[in-house]
Scaffold this motif. Structure first.
Motif, PDB file in Angstrom:
ATOM      1  N   PHE A   1      46.345  81.936 -63.936  1.00  0.00           N
ATOM      2  CA  PHE A   1      46.180  80.814 -64.806  1.00  0.00           C
ATOM      3  C   PHE A   1      44.930  80.586 -65.325  1.00  0.00           C
ATOM      4  O   PHE A   1      44.355  80.521 -66.407  1.00  0.00           O
ATOM      5  CB  PHE A   1      47.077  79.525 -64.689  1.00  0.00           C
ATOM      6  N   LEU A   2      43.930  80.239 -64.060  1.00  0.00           N
ATOM      7  CA  LEU A   2      42.733  79.687 -64.342  1.00  0.00           C
ATOM      8  C   LEU A   2      41.674  80.949 -64.793  1.00  0.00           C
ATOM      9  O   LEU A   2      40.942  80.736 -65.779  1.00  0.00           O
ATOM     10  CB  LEU A   2      42.125  78.836 -63.188  1.00  0.00           C
ATOM     11  N   PRO A   3      41.791  81.923 -64.006  1.00  0.00           N
ATOM     12  CA  PRO A   3      41.022  83.188 -64.485  1.00  0.00           C
ATOM     13  C   PRO A   3      41.004  83.625 -65.808  1.00  0.00           C
ATOM     14  O   PRO A   3      40.309  83.793 -66.792  1.00  0.00           O
ATOM     15  CB  PRO A   3      41.059  84.275 -63.516  1.00  0.00           C
ATOM     16  N   VAL A   4      42.447  83.615 -66.448  1.00  0.00           N
ATOM     17  CA  VAL A   4      42.865  84.046 -67.638  1.00  0.00           C
ATOM     18  C   VAL A   4      42.234  83.125 -68.668  1.00  0.00           C
ATOM     19  O   VAL A   4      41.615  83.490 -69.622  1.00  0.00           O
ATOM     20  CB  VAL A   4      44.248  84.565 -67.688  1.00  0.00           C
ATOM     21  N   THR A   5      42.492  81.870 -68.422  1.00  0.00           N
ATOM     22  CA  THR A   5      42.138  80.917 -69.419  1.00  0.00           C
ATOM     23  C   THR A   5      40.630  80.897 -69.573  1.00  0.00           C
ATOM     24  O   THR A   5      40.125  80.636 -70.765  1.00  0.00           O
ATOM     25  CB  THR A   5      42.809  79.547 -69.036  1.00  0.00           C
ATOM     26  N   LEU A   6      39.776  81.079 -68.446  1.00  0.00           N
ATOM     27  CA  LEU A   6      38.513  80.848 -68.523  1.00  0.00           C
ATOM     28  C   LEU A   6      37.946  81.973 -69.058  1.00  0.00           C
ATOM     29  O   LEU A   6      36.893  81.969 -70.091  1.00  0.00           O
ATOM     30  CB  LEU A   6      37.794  80.722 -67.095  1.00  0.00           C
ATOM     31  N   CYS A   7      38.233  83.289 -68.922  1.00  0.00           N
ATOM     32  CA  CYS A   7      38.003  84.623 -69.550  1.00  0.00           C
ATOM     33  C   CYS A   7      38.026  84.440 -70.905  1.00  0.00           C
ATOM     34  O   CYS A   7      37.287  84.825 -71.862  1.00  0.00           O
ATOM     35  CB  CYS A   7      38.730  85.641 -68.952  1.00  0.00           C
ATOM     36  N   LEU A   8      39.443  83.834 -71.378  1.00  0.00           N
ATOM     37  CA  LEU A   8      39.453  83.611 -72.880  1.00  0.00           C
ATOM     38  C   LEU A   8      38.524  82.796 -73.485  1.00  0.00           C
ATOM     39  O   LEU A   8      38.014  82.940 -74.766  1.00  0.00           O
ATOM     40  CB  LEU A   8      41.141  83.293 -73.379  1.00  0.00           C
ATOM     41  N   VAL A   9      38.250  81.613 -72.927  1.00  0.00           N
ATOM     42  CA  VAL A   9      37.297  80.609 -73.436  1.00  0.00           C
ATOM     43  C   VAL A   9      35.742  81.398 -73.397  1.00  0.00           C
ATOM     44  O   VAL A   9      34.878  81.129 -74.396  1.00  0.00           O
ATOM     45  CB  VAL A   9      37.221  79.526 -72.331  1.00  0.00           C
ATOM     46  N   LEU A  10      35.701  81.993 -72.384  1.00  0.00           N
ATOM     47  CA  LEU A  10      34.168  82.831 -72.314  1.00  0.00           C
ATOM     48  C   LEU A  10      34.156  83.761 -73.426  1.00  0.00           C
ATOM     49  O   LEU A  10      33.086  83.921 -73.970  1.00  0.00           O
ATOM     50  CB  LEU A  10      34.132  83.508 -71.082  1.00  0.00           C
ATOM     51  N   ALA A  11      35.123  84.485 -73.681  1.00  0.00           N
ATOM     52  CA  ALA A  11      35.241  85.394 -74.822  1.00  0.00           C
ATOM     53  C   ALA A  11      34.872  84.662 -76.143  1.00  0.00           C
ATOM     54  O   ALA A  11      34.214  85.186 -77.022  1.00  0.00           O
ATOM     55  CB  ALA A  11      36.559  86.202 -74.629  1.00  0.00           C
ATOM     56  N   SER A  12      35.541  83.424 -76.149  1.00  0.00           N
ATOM     57  CA  SER A  12      35.480  82.583 -77.510  1.00  0.00           C
ATOM     58  C   SER A  12      33.989  82.351 -77.764  1.00  0.00           C
ATOM     59  O   SER A  12      33.579  82.437 -78.633  1.00  0.00           O
ATOM     60  CB  SER A  12      36.536  81.569 -77.412  1.00  0.00           C
ATOM     61  N   ILE A  13      33.344  82.061 -76.551  1.00  0.00           N
ATOM     62  CA  ILE A  13      31.942  81.344 -76.656  1.00  0.00           C
ATOM     63  C   ILE A  13      31.094  82.756 -77.308  1.00  0.00           C
ATOM     64  O   ILE A  13      30.262  82.519 -77.909  1.00  0.00           O
ATOM     65  CB  ILE A  13      31.460  81.151 -75.395  1.00  0.00           C
ATOM     66  N   VAL A  14      31.312  84.064 -76.409  1.00  0.00           N
ATOM     67  CA  VAL A  14      30.698  84.925 -76.981  1.00  0.00           C
ATOM     68  C   VAL A  14      30.731  85.183 -78.523  1.00  0.00           C
ATOM     69  O   VAL A  14      29.868  85.573 -79.145  1.00  0.00           O
ATOM     70  CB  VAL A  14      31.219  86.269 -76.185  1.00  0.00           C
ATOM     71  N   CYS A  15      32.138  85.311 -79.006  1.00  0.00           N
ATOM     72  CA  CYS A  15      32.416  85.535 -80.352  1.00  0.00           C
ATOM     73  C   CYS A  15      31.663  84.574 -81.314  1.00  0.00           C
ATOM     74  O   CYS A  15      31.069  84.740 -82.251  1.00  0.00           O
ATOM     75  CB  CYS A  15      33.759  85.534 -80.559  1.00  0.00           C
TER      76      CYS A  15
ATOM     77  N   ASP B   1      47.281  78.134 -76.203  1.00  0.00           N
ATOM     78  CA  ASP B   1      46.257  77.605 -76.872  1.00  0.00           C
ATOM     79  C   ASP B   1      44.822  78.408 -76.581  1.00  0.00           C
ATOM     80  O   ASP B   1      44.080  78.650 -77.615  1.00  0.00           O
ATOM     81  CB  ASP B   1      46.034  76.174 -76.554  1.00  0.00           C
ATOM     82  N   ALA B   2      44.605  78.824 -75.581  1.00  0.00           N
ATOM     83  CA  ALA B   2      43.303  79.625 -75.039  1.00  0.00           C
ATOM     84  C   ALA B   2      43.368  81.064 -75.965  1.00  0.00           C
ATOM     85  O   ALA B   2      42.504  81.258 -76.286  1.00  0.00           O
ATOM     86  CB  ALA B   2      43.300  79.828 -73.673  1.00  0.00           C
ATOM     87  N   LEU B   3      44.540  81.497 -76.186  1.00  0.00           N
ATOM     88  CA  LEU B   3      44.797  82.924 -76.736  1.00  0.00           C
ATOM     89  C   LEU B   3      44.474  82.699 -78.426  1.00  0.00           C
ATOM     90  O   LEU B   3      43.608  83.359 -78.974  1.00  0.00           O
ATOM     91  CB  LEU B   3      46.041  83.497 -76.564  1.00  0.00           C
ATOM     92  N   VAL B   4      44.962  81.424 -78.877  1.00  0.00           N
ATOM     93  CA  VAL B   4      44.764  81.146 -80.099  1.00  0.00           C
ATOM     94  C   VAL B   4      43.211  80.693 -80.425  1.00  0.00           C
ATOM     95  O   VAL B   4      42.880  81.242 -81.381  1.00  0.00           O
ATOM     96  CB  VAL B   4      45.653  79.830 -80.510  1.00  0.00           C
ATOM     97  N   LEU B   5      42.542  80.241 -79.544  1.00  0.00           N
ATOM     98  CA  LEU B   5      41.020  79.836 -79.733  1.00  0.00           C
ATOM     99  C   LEU B   5      40.484  81.265 -79.758  1.00  0.00           C
ATOM    100  O   LEU B   5      39.500  81.667 -80.634  1.00  0.00           O
ATOM    101  CB  LEU B   5      40.608  79.017 -78.555  1.00  0.00           C
ATOM    102  N   PHE B   6      40.747  82.169 -78.765  1.00  0.00           N
ATOM    103  CA  PHE B   6      40.115  83.473 -78.760  1.00  0.00           C
ATOM    104  C   PHE B   6      40.257  84.230 -80.129  1.00  0.00           C
ATOM    105  O   PHE B   6      39.570  84.699 -80.806  1.00  0.00           O
ATOM    106  CB  PHE B   6      40.558  84.399 -77.545  1.00  0.00           C
ATOM    107  N   GLY B   7      41.591  84.200 -80.522  1.00  0.00           N
ATOM    108  CA  GLY B   7      42.138  84.905 -81.845  1.00  0.00           C
ATOM    109  C   GLY B   7      41.310  84.258 -83.144  1.00  0.00           C
ATOM    110  O   GLY B   7      40.693  84.887 -84.131  1.00  0.00           O
TER     111      GLY B   7
END
Length: 246
Positions: free
Chosen positions: A218-232, A139-145
């Motif tokens: 799990f937590l670092p990867v998920t948070l990084c994806l969420v952070l990247a999503s916020i930047v986008c 789901d975090a990857l989907v959000l980033f995508g």
């Protein structure tokens, strides 16, 4: 108002057979093909070819949600129907956010269903009781995508141009993510480059969750994806001009 816009966009996505197929049946087709072609390579190993590609082809398909987001935002039929939103008394953020969120909700439903059916119906090893964590990761990857695809639309304001340029980083993410084969076989330099791919880290995290029950990534990867999503999304806010959407 934005809820009505999200509902409208969701209906448009579901009515598009190409988008529906690519986010539901397509992952299973990829799993079946890759699993069958490589099954001899995995003989005698703990991980079967179907289990391996069950994870990686789901990740690959989830990354391609960026194309779905682009289509939801800029596909000509949808765009014509949504022009009135540009002139409506709504914020510019609600215009691109409705596309982004509708695609995210659609993608979340699709890929959670793919994972659930993959484990229960097709008996793929997707973590057993740890499946919900794998779902959250995807789901975090989907959000980033979704955010990544929407960002390119906001920047280039044209579906063909956005998709054409977006394919370059997406291809980089997928190739160096190692979803088709382990890139570590290509040498240390390639392996180092692969660490810049979010797909690589999602794949690493997924296999650690499933086979080692290791949650260290799990937590670092998920948070990084969420952070990247916020930047986008922040780039979307800066780059999106309602008049350019007409």
């Amino acid at each position: 108002m934005i809820l009505k816009m999200i509902k409208f966009d969701m209906v448009n996505i579901v009515r598009n057979p190409t988008l529906l197929f690519s986010n539901t049946a397509f992952p299973f087709i990829l799993i079946a093909i890759m699993g069958f072609v490589t099954k001899n390579t995995f003989e005698g190993k703990t991980v079967s070819s179907y289990d391996y590609y069950g994870v990686n082809m789901t990740i690959f398909s989830a990354m391609l949600i960026a194309m779905t987001a682009s289509n939801t935002f800029m596909e000509e039929k949808v765009k014509k129907g949504n022009i009135r939103m540009v002139y409506a008394p709504v914020s510019k953020a609600s215009i691109y956010l409705s596309k982004l969120l509708s695609t995210y909700i659609f993608g979340t439903i699709c890929y959670c269903t793919v994972l659930f059916l993959g484990q229960t119906l097709f008996h793929l090893n997707l973590g057993g009781r740890y499946l919900p964590y794998l779902m959250l990761l995807i789901d975090a990857l989907v959000l980033f995508g979704c955010c990544f695809g929407t960002m390119f639309c906001c920047i280039f304001k044209n579906e063909e141009q956005a998709n054409g340029i977006m394919q370059i980083p997406v291809a980089f993410f997928v190739f160096f993510g190692g979803v088709f084969f382990g890139v570590h076989r290509l040498g240390e330099a390639i392996h180092l480059i692969s660490t810049f791919s979010p797909v690589y880290w999602v794949s690493e995290c997924a296999f650690q969750l499933i086979y080692d029950h290791d949650f260290s990534l799990f937590l670092p990867v998920t948070l990084c994806l969420v952070l990247a999503s916020i930047v986008c999304t922040a780039v979307c806010q800066i780059a999106f001009k309602p008049e350019g959407y007409v």
